[in-house]
Design a protein around this motif. Structure first.
Motif, short mmCIF file in Angstrom:
data_model
loop_
_atom_site.label_atom_id
_atom_site.label_comp_id
_atom_site.label_asym_id
_atom_site.label_seq_id
_atom_site.Cartn_x
_atom_site.Cartn_y
_atom_site.Cartn_z
N ALA A 164 0.83 -1.21 0.00
CA ALA A 164 0.00 0.00 0.00
C ALA A 164 0.86 1.26 0.00
O ALA A 164 0.53 2.25 -0.65
CB ALA A 164 -0.93 -0.01 1.22
N ALA A 165 1.96 1.21 0.74
CA ALA A 165 2.87 2.37 0.77
C ALA A 165 3.47 2.63 -0.60
O ALA A 165 3.54 3.78 -1.05
CB ALA A 165 3.97 2.11 1.80
N LEU A 166 3.91 1.59 -1.26
CA LEU A 166 4.49 1.75 -2.60
C LEU A 166 3.45 2.21 -3.62
O LEU A 166 3.75 2.97 -4.53
CB LEU A 166 5.14 0.44 -3.04
N VAL A 196 8.23 -8.48 -4.80
CA VAL A 196 8.71 -7.18 -5.26
C VAL A 196 8.62 -7.00 -6.77
O VAL A 196 8.63 -5.86 -7.25
CB VAL A 196 10.18 -6.94 -4.80
N MET A 197 8.52 -8.07 -7.52
CA MET A 197 8.50 -7.97 -8.98
C MET A 197 7.47 -6.95 -9.51
O MET A 197 7.78 -6.15 -10.38
CB MET A 197 8.24 -9.35 -9.60
N PRO A 198 6.22 -6.95 -8.99
CA PRO A 198 5.23 -6.03 -9.56
C PRO A 198 5.53 -4.54 -9.33
O PRO A 198 4.93 -3.69 -9.99
CB PRO A 198 3.93 -6.42 -8.83
N VAL A 199 6.44 -4.22 -8.40
CA VAL A 199 6.69 -2.80 -8.11
C VAL A 199 8.02 -2.31 -8.64
O VAL A 199 8.35 -1.12 -8.53
CB VAL A 199 6.63 -2.55 -6.58
N LEU A 200 8.81 -3.19 -9.23
CA LEU A 200 10.17 -2.80 -9.62
C LEU A 200 10.20 -1.72 -10.70
O LEU A 200 11.12 -0.90 -10.74
CB LEU A 200 10.94 -4.04 -10.10
N ASP A 201 9.21 -1.71 -11.58
CA ASP A 201 9.25 -0.73 -12.67
C ASP A 201 9.01 0.70 -12.19
O ASP A 201 9.18 1.66 -12.94
CB ASP A 201 8.23 -1.09 -13.75
N LYS A 244 12.85 -2.97 -15.56
CA LYS A 244 12.52 -1.60 -15.97
C LYS A 244 12.59 -0.57 -14.84
O LYS A 244 11.92 0.46 -14.89
CB LYS A 244 11.15 -1.55 -16.65
N CYS A 245 13.37 -0.87 -13.79
CA CYS A 245 13.64 0.18 -12.81
C CYS A 245 14.71 1.10 -13.41
O CYS A 245 15.39 0.73 -14.36
CB CYS A 245 14.10 -0.39 -11.48
#
Length: 613
Positions: A164-166, A196-201, A244-245
């Motif tokens: 939620a924070a991200l 973590v994969m879904p938030v790396l971009d 894609k980060c």
């Protein structure tokens, strides 16, 4: 998580920059003696936690930081809450005084491992009750968001809050950094990576260790049989392109005969950067990674675009980490002044701050008895250096600017060219931050800069001033917490006193320079009589200010003052008038015809006092 494109925000200035971190704090217990585990042992107890460590390090480096967490009630919870006393720039937020335990981790030397007790902590149970729209505020409140991969493995409530924070950070377009910081005691690397994969971009920066990169290479089916920088660069580049980060960074360390060599790698699109090695001898292994993260976040706030800029950013982070490990405990104690002193030490090849560019010989290590050994000793070095420079300057120009900031900056440059080596910008000047940073940018490093008119409610501005180049701070009073805050930041505190009793009281509390205010109510002769009394004259350094003028400045110095402070009598009256008005034009003419020649004469008189023929 709802997919949406990340919004890249333009980096804020260091004045407005604010970093928010999120994670759990713990109590660390580490044996001080390696005896049999069944025997009584002495332990080092310290508060720590990666994200809190980062916030502390940032605040001491002059950056506003906010640590969001869940802290239980009771004495251990209070120990964590007291961390807010470390720096006026550190703010603790979230849920406090909650029923539950505080996480504990115990270092086990016999098995070279760490034992965690955190499953039933207040954080693990209640983290999902945090309200992230409130904690992160709007786009004008926070400038950067930092998390680690520890939190999502602490259980469903922690993982839910972390995601939620991200999501909220993504919605606000906040640059975000993630230190993967995988701990095998909490779960597998595969489990963490799936989270973590879904938030790396959305990330501005992904921070890895060598072990983590090797583990990810195996997960992604990438060959990493070689263990050299070129091989690491190749995998980091593939990883950055895949997830894609924006940037991927990795810290490297080797150890030989107790001397640690550290350097860092970073990839961004087609850019591959590698910092030059730094050598040091760690006193504590904990906290270095957190300090490195703080150092790189600060260095990246100005949006570096070129390879050389990124290499400089890596070097900045490496140096913060090395200096952090010069002291015990999880928290860094490194200030801006410490960084500058260490950089000068490296440039001179002396290793005075326990850091070198080439591997030191053991004979060099044995000679470094003055290398900082405890947190309390770090700031004092820079404070003493500032004091000696202030004594050498003898003359302090006080800028109380009610007119043009640019006119004030230009006047400061002019005074420096004439020989004035110490300048104070009062914080009741509307544009004091612009003036202070402008002076620091244009003046040589041998010119001391500081702030003045610090009061009870503006003590927190000392840290901001330090980040802009201030090395001292003055006050017309003795503000609450002023001396201690300045000491923690490595800034020379100059509180005000009038009587010998007040001066000695401040001396007892660590004031190394005391402002005699209002000097116009006393005289050089009275000061001389006071300093003639032992031990007052042996310990007190006095700076008279208030009604000090070019006519009586020499008298104050001959009476024993180490430096004198002057405002409009020294800097001119035009800095407090609006340009374009008749009053301003008249003041400019007065400066040219009277003010400048008077200052030139005064500087010559002071030089003759300090260097008699």
């Amino acid at each position: 998580m709802v997919a949406m494109e990340p919004v890249r925000k333009k980096a804020k200035t260091s004045i407005d920059f604010c970093v928010v971190t999120f994670g759990e704090a713990m109590i660390r217990f580490q044996p001080l003696e390696h005896t049999k585990p069944q025997l009584p042992q002495k332990f080092l107890r310290s508060v720590g936690g990666d994200e809190l460590n980062v916030a502390v390090a940032l605040s001491l480096l002059g950056v506003k930081s906010k640590w969001v967490s869940v802290v239980p009630k009771g004495p251990l919870g209070q120990a964590v809450m007291s961390c807010s006393e470390i720096s006026p720039l550190l703010h603790i937020s979230g849920l406090t005084n909650v029923e539950g335990d505080l996480g504990i981790f115990t270092v086990l030397p016999e098995s070279k491992s760490v034992h965690y007790q955190r499953s039933f902590s207040a954080f693990a149970r209640c983290a999902d009750q945090l309200r992230w729209p409130v904690e992160l505020g709007d786009a004008s409140t926070a400038s950067w968001f930092h998390v680690s991969g520890i939190t999502p493995l602490l259980g469903d409530p922690a993982k839910k809050s972390w995601l939620a924070a991200l999501q909220q950070a993504r919605h606000l377009g906040l640059p975000t950094s993630l230190d993967l910081n995988w701990r095998k005691q909490l779960g597998t690397l595969s489990d963490l990576w799936s989270i973590v994969m879904p938030v790396l971009d959305t990330l501005e920066l992904l921070i890895l260790s060598v072990d983590q990169l090797q583990g990810l290479a195996e997960l992604l089916g990438t060959d990493l049989s070689a263990a050299d920088d070129d091989a690491f660069f190749a995998v980091m580049s593939r990883l950055q392109q895949k997830v894609k980060c924006r940037r991927v960074a990795m810290c490297r360390k080797t150890r030989d005969e107790g001397i640690q060599c550290r350097w860092s790698l970073m990839v961004e699109a087609d850019i591959q950067c590698k910092s030059a090695p730094i050598y040091h001898v760690p006193k504590d292994e904990c906290g270095g990674g957190s300090a490195w993260a703080a150092g790189i976040i600060i260095a990246l706030q100005d949006e570096p675009q070129q390879s050389q800029q990124l290499i400089k950013a890596l070097r900045h982070a490496d140096l913060v980490a090395a200096l952090c490990q010069n002291t015990e405990g999880d928290f860094s104690h490194v200030t801006v002044a410490d960084l500058r002193a260490a950089e000068a030490s490296i440039a001179a090849g002396t290793g005075e701050w326990g850091v070198w560019e080439t591997k030191p010989h053991h004979s060099q290590l044995s000679q470094l008895s003055h290398v900082p050994k405890s947190p309390k000793s770090l700031p004092s070095t820079s404070i003493e250096v500032t004091l000696e420079k202030m004594k050498k300057a003898s003359l302090l120009a006080i800028f109380r600017v009610k007119g043009s900031a640019q006119v004030a900056i230009d006047r400061g440059v002019e005074l420096a060219q004439m020989g004035v080596k110490a300048m104070e910008v009062t914080i009741d000047s509307p544009d004091w931050k612009e003036i202070l940073s402008g002076l620091r940018e244009r003046l040589d490093s041998d010119v001391l800069l500081g702030i003045g008119t610090v009061m009870d409610d503006t003590v927190s501005e000392v840290a901001v001033a330090q980040s802009l180049g201030a090395s001292f701070a003055l006050s017309p009073i003795d503000p609450i917490g002023f001396i201690d805050v300045c000491k923690s930041l490595g800034v020379l505190a100059v509180p005000s006193a009038f009587t010998s009793n007040e001066c000695w009281s401040m001396h007892r509390r660590g004031a190394r320079l005391i402002k005699l205010f209002h000097a116009g109510l006393t005289s050089p002769m009275i000061l001389k009589h006071m300093l003639d009394i032992k031990p007052l004259g042996d310990h007190l350094n006095i700076l008279p200010s208030g009604s000090v003028s070019p006519k009586n400045a020499s008298g104050w110095l001959k009476a024993g003052a180490v430096v004198v402070g002057m405002g409009s009598n020294l800097v001119g009256k035009d800095i407090s008038l609006k340009p374009g008005t008749p009053e301003f034009d008249a003041a400019v003419e007065d400066w040219k015809n009277t003010g400048r020649p008077t200052v030139e004469k005064l500087i010559k008189e002071i030089k003759e006092i300090k260097e008699p023929r």
